[in-house]
Every structure is written in structure tokens, then in C-alpha cells.
Design a protein around this motif. Structure first.
Motif, PDB file in Angstrom:
ATOM      1  N   ILE A  88       0.839  -1.202   0.000  1.00 11.84           N
ATOM      2  CA  ILE A  88       0.000   0.000   0.000  1.00 11.84           C
ATOM      3  C   ILE A  88       0.871   1.247   0.000  1.00 11.84           C
ATOM      4  O   ILE A  88       1.781   1.376   0.819  1.00 11.84           O
ATOM      5  N   GLU A  89       0.586   2.146  -0.933  1.00 10.79           N
ATOM      6  CA  GLU A  89       1.341   3.400  -1.029  1.00 10.79           C
ATOM      7  C   GLU A  89       0.397   4.519  -1.458  1.00 10.79           C
ATOM      8  O   GLU A  89      -0.713   4.262  -1.926  1.00 10.79           O
ATOM      9  N   CYS A  90       0.850   5.755  -1.292  1.00 10.06           N
ATOM     10  CA  CYS A  90      -0.021   6.890  -1.595  1.00 10.06           C
ATOM     11  C   CYS A  90       0.175   7.442  -3.001  1.00 10.06           C
ATOM     12  O   CYS A  90      -0.668   8.183  -3.491  1.00 10.06           O
ATOM     13  N   ASN A  91       1.293   7.120  -3.665  1.00  8.30           N
ATOM     14  CA  ASN A  91       1.440   7.595  -5.040  1.00  8.30           C
ATOM     15  C   ASN A  91       1.841   6.438  -5.944  1.00  8.30           C
ATOM     16  O   ASN A  91       2.599   5.558  -5.561  1.00  8.30           O
ATOM     17  N   TYR A  92       1.273   6.438  -7.145  1.00 15.53           N
ATOM     18  CA  TYR A  92       1.396   5.268  -8.005  1.00 15.53           C
ATOM     19  C   TYR A  92       2.783   5.080  -8.594  1.00 15.53           C
ATOM     20  O   TYR A  92       3.116   4.000  -9.061  1.00 15.53           O
ATOM     21  N   GLU A  93       3.614   6.103  -8.566  1.00 20.46           N
ATOM     22  CA  GLU A  93       4.979   5.920  -9.062  1.00 20.46           C
ATOM     23  C   GLU A  93       5.759   4.975  -8.154  1.00 20.46           C
ATOM     24  O   GLU A  93       6.356   3.999  -8.602  1.00 20.46           O
ATOM     25  N   GLN A  94       5.747   5.275  -6.865  1.00 22.88           N
ATOM     26  CA  GLN A  94       6.428   4.400  -5.919  1.00 22.88           C
ATOM     27  C   GLN A  94       5.709   3.062  -5.800  1.00 22.88           C
ATOM     28  O   GLN A  94       6.342   2.024  -5.632  1.00 22.88           O
ATOM     29  N   LEU A  95       4.392   3.089  -5.887  1.00 21.39           N
ATOM     30  CA  LEU A  95       3.615   1.852  -5.796  1.00 21.39           C
ATOM     31  C   LEU A  95       4.034   0.872  -6.886  1.00 21.39           C
ATOM     32  O   LEU A  95       4.312  -0.301  -6.622  1.00 21.39           O
ATOM     33  N   SER A  96       4.106   1.359  -8.105  1.00 17.75           N
ATOM     34  CA  SER A  96       4.470   0.502  -9.234  1.00 17.75           C
ATOM     35  C   SER A  96       5.918   0.041  -9.143  1.00 17.75           C
ATOM     36  O   SER A  96       6.228  -1.143  -9.279  1.00 17.75           O
ATOM     37  N   TYR A  97       6.808   0.988  -8.870  1.00 19.18           N
ATOM     38  CA  TYR A  97       8.241   0.688  -8.863  1.00 19.18           C
ATOM     39  C   TYR A  97       8.612  -0.315  -7.776  1.00 19.18           C
ATOM     40  O   TYR A  97       9.283  -1.317  -8.027  1.00 19.18           O
ATOM     41  N   LEU A 139       9.913  -9.164  -8.068  1.00 13.89           N
ATOM     42  CA  LEU A 139      11.021  -9.765  -8.809  1.00 13.89           C
ATOM     43  C   LEU A 139      12.194 -10.107  -7.901  1.00 13.89           C
ATOM     44  O   LEU A 139      12.868 -11.111  -8.096  1.00 13.89           O
ATOM     45  N   GLY A 140      12.430  -9.259  -6.914  1.00 11.27           N
ATOM     46  CA  GLY A 140      13.587  -9.476  -6.053  1.00 11.27           C
ATOM     47  C   GLY A 140      13.405 -10.597  -5.056  1.00 11.27           C
ATOM     48  O   GLY A 140      14.325 -11.375  -4.806  1.00 11.27           O
ATOM     49  N   ILE A 141      12.203 -10.697  -4.466  1.00 15.54           N
ATOM     50  CA  ILE A 141      11.970 -11.692  -3.424  1.00 15.54           C
ATOM     51  C   ILE A 141      11.184 -12.883  -3.950  1.00 15.54           C
ATOM     52  O   ILE A 141      11.332 -14.001  -3.470  1.00 15.54           O
ATOM     53  N   GLY A 142      10.361 -12.650  -4.959  1.00 16.64           N
ATOM     54  CA  GLY A 142       9.592 -13.743  -5.534  1.00 16.64           C
ATOM     55  C   GLY A 142       8.203 -13.901  -4.949  1.00 16.64           C
ATOM     56  O   GLY A 142       7.498 -14.854  -5.262  1.00 16.64           O
ATOM     57  N   ILE A 143       7.791 -12.970  -4.091  1.00 16.49           N
ATOM     58  CA  ILE A 143       6.465 -13.062  -3.500  1.00 16.49           C
ATOM     59  C   ILE A 143       5.410 -12.518  -4.458  1.00 16.49           C
ATOM     60  O   ILE A 143       5.721 -11.820  -5.416  1.00 16.49           O
ATOM     61  N   ASN A 144       4.177 -12.860  -4.179  1.00 18.98           N
ATOM     62  CA  ASN A 144       3.052 -12.437  -5.010  1.00 18.98           C
ATOM     63  C   ASN A 144       2.518 -11.115  -4.459  1.00 18.98           C
ATOM     64  O   ASN A 144       1.849 -11.090  -3.428  1.00 18.98           O
ATOM     65  N   VAL A 145       2.832 -10.010  -5.136  1.00 27.06           N
ATOM     66  CA  VAL A 145       2.503  -8.677  -4.624  1.00 27.06           C
ATOM     67  C   VAL A 145       1.228  -8.133  -5.267  1.00 27.06           C
ATOM     68  O   VAL A 145       1.082  -8.147  -6.486  1.00 27.06           O
ATOM     69  N   HIS A 146       0.327  -7.646  -4.417  1.00 25.98           N
ATOM     70  CA  HIS A 146      -0.899  -6.999  -4.881  1.00 25.98           C
ATOM     71  C   HIS A 146      -0.821  -5.519  -4.504  1.00 25.98           C
ATOM     72  O   HIS A 146      -0.932  -5.175  -3.324  1.00 25.98           O
ATOM     73  N   PRO A 147      -0.603  -4.625  -5.483  1.00 26.10           N
ATOM     74  CA  PRO A 147      -0.468  -3.195  -5.165  1.00 26.10           C
ATOM     75  C   PRO A 147      -1.817  -2.521  -4.940  1.00 26.10           C
ATOM     76  O   PRO A 147      -2.784  -2.778  -5.657  1.00 26.10           O
ATOM     77  N   PHE A 148      -1.866  -1.651  -3.935  1.00 29.89           N
ATOM     78  CA  PHE A 148      -3.082  -0.885  -3.639  1.00 29.89           C
ATOM     79  C   PHE A 148      -2.710   0.580  -3.436  1.00 29.89           C
ATOM     80  O   PHE A 148      -1.815   0.895  -2.654  1.00 29.89           O
ATOM     81  N   LEU A 149      -3.412   1.452  -4.128  1.00 29.37           N
ATOM     82  CA  LEU A 149      -3.221   2.888  -3.967  1.00 29.37           C
ATOM     83  C   LEU A 149      -4.156   3.375  -2.859  1.00 29.37           C
ATOM     84  O   LEU A 149      -5.343   3.034  -2.841  1.00 29.37           O
ATOM     85  N   LEU A 150      -3.641   4.173  -1.942  1.00 33.28           N
ATOM     86  CA  LEU A 150      -4.451   4.622  -0.806  1.00 33.28           C
ATOM     87  C   LEU A 150      -5.736   5.327  -1.244  1.00 33.28           C
ATOM     88  O   LEU A 150      -6.803   5.111  -0.667  1.00 33.28           O
ATOM     89  N   ASP A 151      -5.627   6.174  -2.250  1.00 33.59           N
ATOM     90  CA  ASP A 151      -6.818   6.886  -2.730  1.00 33.59           C
ATOM     91  C   ASP A 151      -7.888   5.911  -3.212  1.00 33.59           C
ATOM     92  O   ASP A 151      -9.088   6.121  -3.002  1.00 33.59           O
TER      93      ASP A 151
END
Length: 293
Positions: A139-148, A155-167
Motif C-alpha cells: 500500500i502506497e499513496c502515489n502510483y509511481e512508488q507503488l508501481s516501482y 522480482l527481487g523476493i519472488g512473492i506475489n505482490v498486490h499493489p493498492f493505492l491509498l486513494d
């Protein structure tokens, strides 16, 4: 190739396309040498501008994840360099020494090098399977950092990440909480942890991580002469606020920092003219590179 766009999200379509293609390659759904849809085909399928698809493809090509050839099409790159994980030298030295000791002990127990390698591969394979089953909400507040950073975690750890934007979460908190039923762990930044914990209400464990700019970048900015003009080019106001806060936290206050989120290339060119340094967010790197070449 199956790509879906979240049209309610503030994450730009080209980033959504780019990240989904990366994920499909990582999961083996797209393999080396496999042909991708043309820009026209994908834009028509998704009902979006062809330029949007072109931007996504260009970024993937710049990262050496896909290749294109006039008259032939676009393909997943062979020996995919863009998906390789770079290991810092200090970690190579630290863990390399530990591994060498284990190898030495195994050799003394009459195991052959091939047998040692087979054991290591088996253990790594099992661990990767376990990590792949782990579902993490980032969870992050801006999509640039969220995506990056979602991509780096995946890719680095291999976990299954689900991104969520706070807004997006605030638009429908009950729906978000329902999605958490399948999530094992929630990750956010130290800045947002009180806010996220309040939303979740103890339903899931929340882990805080730091997303401050790399120390090398901070040092370079700190070395700029007093009063230097610095242009910050990004997509969102929140990203700019985060950069300003990070600079203040390390007492870098002597520069004249201004930012822009404009997508008008003429305005952007005028904005970065006559500045001493430019700070660029991940989502705007390509725009600035075109202008400063």
C-alpha cells in the motif's frame, strides 16, 4: 496474452500494461522468444490509445525485457537481461563466504559437487514455491512508488505482490477489506503505517518498510552549491511532497527545488531549461531523457 486495466485506478494505463507483462514473464506465462500482440492489436483489445501501448512497449524495450524487429513484430527478449537480479557486491562477499564454508563441510562428508548443487537447487526450488504462495498487499499513496517498489518486491523476493493505492482504498474500504481475506501480509511505508493499521483494524499483520531515496542520490544532491536550481519531474504531487520531505529529513535545505507534473513536452522543456540538476521519478525518466539528449 491476457491484460486487464483498472480504469478506476490512478495508475497510468501504460504502467499497468508494463507491470502485467513483466509479471507474466516472471510467472512463465510468457516465454523467451514469444511474440506479443502488435501495438494496434493490443490498443484495440483494451480500447485505449495506441500511444499508450507504445509507451509501455518502449519502456519494456529500454529495460531489455522485450525486443522488436521491423516487419517481424515484438517478442519477449531472449536471455532476458531485464529480469535478471543484480546482487550487491557486499552481499556476494558476505553470503559467498558462508556458502563456501557449507560446501567445504559437505565435501568433507564425501558429497560430490554435483550432489551439493542438487541439494541447493532443491532447497531453493522449495523456498521459491513457498514464497510464490505468499500473497502480500503493498500500500502506497502515489502510483509511481507503488508501481516501482511492487515490482522490486515481486522480482527481487519472488512473492506475489498486490499493489493498492491509498486513494483507491478510500473509495471503497469494505471492498478492500474483502480483498484482504486472501492476503497473508500487508506492507506499507513507515509514514503510512498508522493510517493503514487504522483502515485494517488489526485484521492482518502490517509490516513497515522505508522507501527513502538511495543514499547515493542524496549525497549528490547535498553536494550541489548553495542556491542551486533543481527541477523535480514526476507524475503526482504526492511524489513531490515525499521527495521534499526526504530532503528535509536529511537537512538538505539550501537548494531551490521546484517540481512539475506537466505532460506537455514543450512546457517540460522550458521547465528544465537552465537548471543545475534534475530529479526524475521512475515514471518520467523516459520523458526527460528525450529532452536532455
Amino acid at each position: 496474452m491476457w491484460i486487464t486495466l483498472d480504469r478506476k485506478s490512478k495508475i497510468p494505463f501504460y504502467i499497468q500494461i508494463k507491470e502485467q507483462i513483466k509479471k507474466m514473464i516472471q510467472e512463465g506465462l510468457l516465454t523467451e522468444g514469444e511474440q506479443l500482440p502488435t501495438e494496434r492489436e493490443l490498443s484495440e483489445t483494451l480500447n485505449i490509445s495506441r500511444n499508450t501501448v507504445s509507451t509501455a512497449y518502449e519502456e519494456l524495450k529500454r529495460e531489455h525485457i522485450i525486443d522488436s524487429s521491423p516487419g517481424r513484430g515484438t517478442f519477449v527478449a531472449l536471455n532476458n537481461k531485464g529480469m535478471n537480479i543484480k546482487i550487491p557486491q557486499d552481499k556476494i562477499e558476505k553470503y559467498g563466504t558462508m556458502i563456501e564454508k557449507i560446501i567445504e563441510e559437505a565435501l568433507q562428508e564425501d558429497l560430490t559437487p554435483d550432489e551439493i548443487l542438487a541439494i541447493c537447487k532443491d532447497k531453493v526450488k522449495k523456498r521459491k514455491k513457498l514464497l510464490k504462495k505468499t500473497k502480500v498487499a503493498f500500500i502506497e499513496c502515489n502510483y509511481e512508488q507503488l508501481s516501482y517498489f511492487s515490482n522490486r518486491l515481486e522480482l527481487g523476493i519472488g512473492i506475489n505482490v498486490h499493489p493498492f493505492l491509498l486513494d483507491d482504498i478510500y473509495k471503497n474500504i469494505p471492498a478492500f477489506l474483502r480483498q484482504l481475506n486472501d492476503i497473508d501480509l500487508v506492507v506499507t511505508t513507515f509514514f503510512h503505517i498508522p493510517e493503514v493499521e487504522k483502515i485494517i483494524g488489526g485484521k492482518k499483520q502490517v509490516l513497515a518498510i522505508s522507501l527513502d531515496p538511495q543514499i547515493e542520490s542524496m549525497v549528490r544532491i547535498a553536494r550541489l552549491p548553495e542556491g542551486s536550481k533543481v527541477a523535480l519531474v514526476c507524475i503526482s504531487d504526492r511524489f513531490a511532497e515525499g521527495v521534499k520531505k526526504s530532503l528535509e529529513n536529511v537537512n538538505i535545505t539550501g537548494i531551490n527545488l521546484k517540481y512539475t507534473t506537466t505532460k506537455d513536452m514543450k512546457k517540460l522543456q522550458k521547465f528544465i531549461k537552465d537548471v543545475d540538476a534534475i530529479i526524475v521519478s521512475p515514471g518520467r525518466k523516459r520523458d526527460v531523457e528525450v529532452l536532455v539528449k
